[in-house]
Design an enzyme around this catalytic site. Structure first.
Site, PDB file in Angstrom:
ATOM      1  N   HIS A 276       0.922  -1.154   0.015  1.00  0.00           N
ATOM      2  CA  HIS A 276       0.028   0.066  -0.054  1.00  0.00           C
ATOM      3  C   HIS A 276       0.714   1.212   0.019  1.00  0.00           C
ATOM      4  O   HIS A 276       1.808   1.489   0.674  1.00  0.00           O
ATOM      5  CB  HIS A 276      -0.724  -0.018   1.315  1.00  0.00           C
ATOM      6  CG  HIS A 276      -1.716   1.243   1.480  1.00  0.00           C
ATOM      7  ND1 HIS A 276      -2.381   1.878   0.423  1.00  0.00           N
ATOM      8  CD2 HIS A 276      -1.477   2.128   2.426  1.00  0.00           C
ATOM      9  CE1 HIS A 276      -2.931   2.758   1.158  1.00  0.00           C
ATOM     10  NE2 HIS A 276      -2.321   3.279   2.379  1.00  0.00           N
TER      11      HIS A 276
ATOM     12  N   HIS B  25      -6.762   8.652  -1.493  1.00  0.00           N
ATOM     13  CA  HIS B  25      -5.806   7.969  -0.527  1.00  0.00           C
ATOM     14  C   HIS B  25      -4.455   7.246  -0.881  1.00  0.00           C
ATOM     15  O   HIS B  25      -3.593   7.750  -0.694  1.00  0.00           O
ATOM     16  CB  HIS B  25      -6.742   7.125   0.196  1.00  0.00           C
ATOM     17  CG  HIS B  25      -6.026   6.391   1.508  1.00  0.00           C
ATOM     18  ND1 HIS B  25      -6.240   6.034   2.873  1.00  0.00           N
ATOM     19  CD2 HIS B  25      -4.708   6.046   1.704  1.00  0.00           C
ATOM     20  CE1 HIS B  25      -5.443   5.760   3.661  1.00  0.00           C
ATOM     21  NE2 HIS B  25      -4.353   5.375   2.895  1.00  0.00           N
TER      22      HIS B  25
HETATM   23  P1  13P Z   1       0.205   2.692   9.155  1.00  0.00           P
HETATM   24  O1  13P Z   1       1.072   3.655   9.825  1.00  0.00           O
HETATM   25  O2  13P Z   1      -0.642   2.413  10.408  1.00  0.00           O
HETATM   26  O3  13P Z   1       0.778   1.764   8.455  1.00  0.00           O
HETATM   27  O4  13P Z   1      -0.770   3.666   8.272  1.00  0.00           O
HETATM   28  C1  13P Z   1      -0.447   4.362   7.219  1.00  0.00           C
HETATM   29  C2  13P Z   1      -1.331   4.410   6.178  1.00  0.00           C
HETATM   30  O5  13P Z   1      -0.966   4.566   5.145  1.00  0.00           O
HETATM   31  C3  13P Z   1      -2.595   4.062   6.550  1.00  0.00           C
HETATM   32  O6  13P Z   1      -3.406   3.876   5.225  1.00  0.00           O
HETATM   33 ZN    ZN Z   2      -2.604   4.829   3.579  1.00  0.00          ZN
END
Ligand code: 13P
Ligand code: ZN
Length: 284
Positions: free
Chosen positions: A140, A211
């Protein structure tokens, strides 16, 4: 073997650092997970901790019962992973029911796995099933240009796939199944994980409006390369749309069809629709 000397740990750290240098990981943005192979678990087992408590995953992933994952920590910065992996990363083990996890290595300064653990694990569960276990990486990232497009393109799989394909001839070869898109949702919970994993049944790429992006792949190179290709294509589209709403010429549906035999791909016809106008014309 020392955990930090393992090939999969080195590959994970390199990928995270490559992503940081692409500008996809401001602050703690983004997260990465890798499903270990049984022989990788055995090679490091003597060095794993055995005293951490089981914690709820926040999702139910029975298809992953007993599996081990290398994951980024919540709130940890990608830019720090290469300098202090033991503080930023964790190896977790899932219980047999796929309801709880426990930390077996890492996060030496405290912390928990990424807040997107439900999305990562639900995606892993789907991909393990639909690829016969070949996919092991879920990534991600907050990919700038892809995010920008979610403000101007209709949030439809068909439109995003077609517009991204048109921006580079290699795109339909790299992601012939297309990309999925979901509208804005609260991140970090089970609901967004459920919606994402539904799309992972048919796509390797899922875009979260306003996002970022999730990609799935067999190894670090393929998964990073997929994210890189989609984001590069999005960058070209941002540039094209910045110059004009109309393309003077482009790759046509018949051009795409001509790629199929040459590259041994089959492109779903629903992405090869006839267009009257440009990509922004069904904006209200
Ligand atoms: P984390 O730091 O909990 O991995 O969250 C980052 C993020 O991109 C949430 O979508
Ligand atoms: Zn994120």
């Amino acid at each position: 073997m020392k955990i930090l000397d393992s090939k999969f740990v080195k590959g994970f750290i390199k990928m995270a650092d490559d992503g940081y240098h692409q500008g996809w990981h401001e602050r703690n943005g983004g997260n990465l997970s890798y499903r270990l192979k049984p022989e990788e678990v055995e090679s490091i087992r003597p060095r794993l901790m055995n005293n951490e408590d089981w914690q709820p995953i926040g999702a139910h992933v029975p298809g992953l019962g007993g599996e081990f994952f290398l994951v980024t920590g919540s709130g940890k910065y990608f830019r720090n992973i290469i300098v202090d992996p033991e503080a930023c990363l964790a190896i977790i083990e899932l219980d047999e029911k796929g309801e709880n996890y426990r930390i077996r290595w890492g996060l030496v300064e405290g912390g928990v796995p990424t807040s997107e653990l439900p999305a990562h694990l639900m995606n892993h569960e789907v991909k393990k099933r639909v690829t016969d276990g070949r996919h092991r990486v879920i990534y991600h990232a907050h990919t700038t240009n892809t995010i920008a497009l979610t403000f101007v393109l209709p949030l439809k799989d068909e439109v995003f796939t077609r517009e991204l394909w048109e921006m580079a001839t290699e795109c339909p070869v790299v992601f012939p199944d297309g990309v999925g898109v979901i509208g804005w949702m609260v991140p970090g919970g089970e609901q967004i994980a459920i919606e994402t994993s539904k799309l992972m049944e048919k796509y390797d790429v899922v875009i979260w409006a306003h996002h970022g992006m999730f990609c799935s792949g067999e190894d670090f190179d393929l998964t990073f390369g997929l994210m890189h290709t989609v984001e590069k294509s999005a960058e070209i589209l941002v540039k094209v749309l910045s110059m004009s709403h109309m393309k003077r010429q482009t790759i046509t549906p018949d051009n795409f069809r001509a790629l199929e035999p040459r590259f041994h791909i089959s492109l779903p016809e629903r992405f090869l629709y006839e267009k009257e106008e440009g990509p922004l014309d069904d904006l209200v």
